[in-house]
Design a protein around this motif. Structure first.
Motif, mmCIF file in Angstrom:
data_model
loop_
_atom_site.group_PDB
_atom_site.id
_atom_site.type_symbol
_atom_site.label_atom_id
_atom_site.label_comp_id
_atom_site.label_asym_id
_atom_site.label_seq_id
_atom_site.Cartn_x
_atom_site.Cartn_y
_atom_site.Cartn_z
ATOM 1 N N ASP A 144 0.991 -0.998 0.121
ATOM 2 C CA ASP A 144 -0.053 0.006 0.015
ATOM 3 C C ASP A 144 0.871 1.123 -0.072
ATOM 4 O O ASP A 144 0.494 2.072 -0.599
ATOM 5 C CB ASP A 144 -0.958 0.087 1.212
ATOM 6 C CG ASP A 144 -0.205 -0.304 2.703
ATOM 7 O OD1 ASP A 144 0.804 -0.516 2.500
ATOM 8 O OD2 ASP A 144 -0.831 0.305 3.519
ATOM 9 N N GLU B 35 2.711 1.751 -3.635
ATOM 10 C CA GLU B 35 1.625 2.217 -4.300
ATOM 11 C C GLU B 35 2.014 3.617 -4.694
ATOM 12 O O GLU B 35 1.938 4.142 -6.041
ATOM 13 C CB GLU B 35 0.381 1.901 -4.051
ATOM 14 C CG GLU B 35 -0.714 2.143 -5.145
ATOM 15 C CD GLU B 35 -0.439 1.354 -6.444
ATOM 16 O OE1 GLU B 35 -0.074 0.190 -6.388
ATOM 17 O OE2 GLU B 35 -0.901 1.761 -7.504
ATOM 18 N N THR B 36 2.232 4.311 -3.700
ATOM 19 C CA THR B 36 2.534 6.067 -3.911
ATOM 20 C C THR B 36 3.817 6.139 -4.508
ATOM 21 O O THR B 36 3.931 7.177 -5.104
ATOM 22 C CB THR B 36 2.468 6.605 -2.637
ATOM 23 O OG1 THR B 36 1.241 6.302 -1.618
ATOM 24 C CG2 THR B 36 2.748 8.390 -2.463
ATOM 25 N N HIS C 296 7.576 9.393 2.118
ATOM 26 C CA HIS C 296 6.201 8.739 1.908
ATOM 27 C C HIS C 296 6.181 7.345 2.669
ATOM 28 O O HIS C 296 5.053 6.687 3.292
ATOM 29 C CB HIS C 296 6.183 8.247 0.506
ATOM 30 C CG HIS C 296 5.807 9.363 -0.143
ATOM 31 N ND1 HIS C 296 4.551 10.323 -0.248
ATOM 32 C CD2 HIS C 296 6.527 9.938 -1.251
ATOM 33 C CE1 HIS C 296 4.896 11.099 -1.175
ATOM 34 N NE2 HIS C 296 5.847 11.170 -1.713
ATOM 35 N N ASN D 106 9.478 13.433 -4.412
ATOM 36 C CA ASN D 106 8.326 13.236 -3.677
ATOM 37 C C ASN D 106 7.082 13.767 -4.129
ATOM 38 O O ASN D 106 6.095 13.183 -4.035
ATOM 39 C CB ASN D 106 8.491 14.156 -2.263
ATOM 40 C CG ASN D 106 9.604 13.436 -1.495
ATOM 41 O OD1 ASN D 106 10.057 11.949 -1.541
ATOM 42 N ND2 ASN D 106 10.617 14.342 -0.764
ATOM 43 N N ALA E 135 5.882 11.512 -7.234
ATOM 44 C CA ALA E 135 5.207 10.149 -6.825
ATOM 45 C C ALA E 135 3.912 10.426 -6.836
ATOM 46 O O ALA E 135 3.288 9.491 -6.870
ATOM 47 C CB ALA E 135 5.934 9.893 -5.311
ATOM 48 N N GLU E 136 3.265 11.654 -6.509
ATOM 49 C CA GLU E 136 1.864 11.705 -6.133
ATOM 50 C C GLU E 136 1.331 12.382 -7.552
ATOM 51 O O GLU E 136 0.204 12.403 -7.735
ATOM 52 C CB GLU E 136 1.631 12.721 -5.121
ATOM 53 C CG GLU E 136 1.981 12.438 -3.806
ATOM 54 C CD GLU E 136 1.977 13.426 -2.624
ATOM 55 O OE1 GLU E 136 0.863 13.155 -1.864
ATOM 56 O OE2 GLU E 136 2.695 14.234 -2.347
#
Ligand code: 13P
Ligand code: SF4
Length: 352
Positions: A34, A37-38, A81, A289, A292-293
């Motif tokens: 989980d 995933e990010t 993260h 960072n 990633a989002e």
């Protein structure tokens, strides 16, 4: 002659390996899927199998030890993260330090940030995973330099960037960060304000302020390296690119940018405006960072590394939680005056 070559860091590593199973693990990689995933667009799967045992151990220990992890935006993605509870710029982390309920704060950032947390929470345990994580700005100025500037500009208030030691905060009237520097300078009495220790931040504030700003000529080793020519070249090489820069950059670099703000303001700007192509003129891990989002944004990544921020690793964070070291302490006589300077700044931000 035979010498025992074991250093404290090697001994720490050996103790960690004897206590936790830190071998790369596909099973733990799956258990932490989980989180992966990010970060999957910025961390390859085999690397995640190496990080996962640390991430699992740190997240377990955090709960057992009633600890909270505060992470600066320049931490690498597996830290940012993977294990942090609060993420942000210097101001957000300082405010968070006044609000967390846990008894132990692990500061994933540089030493002045951990010191700020300790100043605001003298009764709590504040740990920094590597106390050698310094800052070229914080080490550029001594209290005697402030005394000299006060003598040169009688009556002028001293606004010191949070990127300073507790000693400097203690002899300053108020602190500021890159997200509130203009507002803090404008809030001061008198026509002249002394800003320390970042000369470029001061010059960038002076351009927008009604005050006369005199300053100490310290610089950030990451941001002082960027040049206006480099930014013009980005525009030529990547037509349509958006350029956003941190205010620790020289004024002629900021003049070439489409937006300038603290690390949190830069992230917020990209998330709101969703440019197709962007370069973040700052420390390298920031782009990773945010990328990633925001997988749909193309981050062009010429950047500079902060060697101090990069001292913080999953391994020394685990060691910090496991061993309870390295504790950050602030001398008793500095606590109250340093806290006053930081709290004055936070109070101005809370009025907004
Ligand atoms: P901010 O995150 O407050 O913008 O500061 C950047 C910085 O260089 C911290 O070391
Ligand atoms: Fe200091 Fe610059 Fe590193 Fe921030 S990026 S910690 S200001 S040297």
């Amino acid at each position: 002659m035979f010498m025992n070559a074991t250093t404290p860091r090697e001994a720490a590593r050996a103790e960690l390996e004897a206590t936790y199973d830190l071998a790369p693990s596909l099973a733990l990689a799956r258990e932490t899927a989980d989180i992966y995933e990010t970060v999957k667009s910025v961390i390859p799967e085999p690397d995640w199998a190496m990080h996962a045992p640390y991430i699992a151990a740190i997240n377990r220990l955090k709960a057992e030890k009633d600890a909270v992890i505060l992470a600066h935006n320049y931490m690498t993605p597996e830290i940012f993260h993977g294990i942090s509870d609060v993420r942000g710029d210097s101001l957000q982390l300082a405010i968070a330090a006044t609000e967390v309920s846990q008894q132990t704060i692990v500061q994933c950032g540089v030493h002045f940030m951990a010191e700020t947390s300790k100043i605001l929470n003298p009764e709590k345990t504040v740990l920094i995973p590597d106390s050698r994580a310094g800052c070229s700005l914080a080490s550029s100025i001594k209290p005697a330099d402030i005394a000299k500037m006060r003598a040169d500009y009688p009556g002028a208030e001293v606004v010191s960037y949070v990127n300073t030691t507790a000693e400097i905060k203690a002899v300053s009237d108020i602190c500021c960060t890159s997200s509130n520097a203009l507002e803090i300078v404008e809030s001061r009495e008198g026509d002249t304000v002394i800003m320390t220790p970042d000369g470029y931040l001061a010059q960038n504030v002076a351009k927008e302020s009604r005050k006369r700003v005199v300053y100490w000529e310290g610089a950030c080793i990451v941001h002082e390296q960027f040049t206006a020519e480099e930014l013009r070249q980005f525009r030529e090489d990547y037509p349509g690119i958006t350029i956003i820069a941190h205010p620790e950059c020289p004024p002629n670099v900021i003049a070439e940018a489409d937006f300038s703000g603290s690390t949190a303001a830069m992230i917020g700007w990209v998330k709101k405006n969703r440019p197709e192509k962007v370069v973040m003129v700052t420390e390298c891990s920031m782009s990773d960072n945010v990328a990633a989002e925001l997988p749909e944004t193309n981050f062009i990544r010429p950047c500079n590394i902060c060697p101090h921020m990069k001292r913080i690793t999953l391994e020394n964070i685990l060691w910090s939680l496991h061993s309870g070291g390295e504790k950050v302490e602030v001398a008793d006589h500095l606590l109250e005056p340093a806290r006053r300077a930081v709290e004055r700044m936070i109070a101005i931000n809370r009025q907004d």
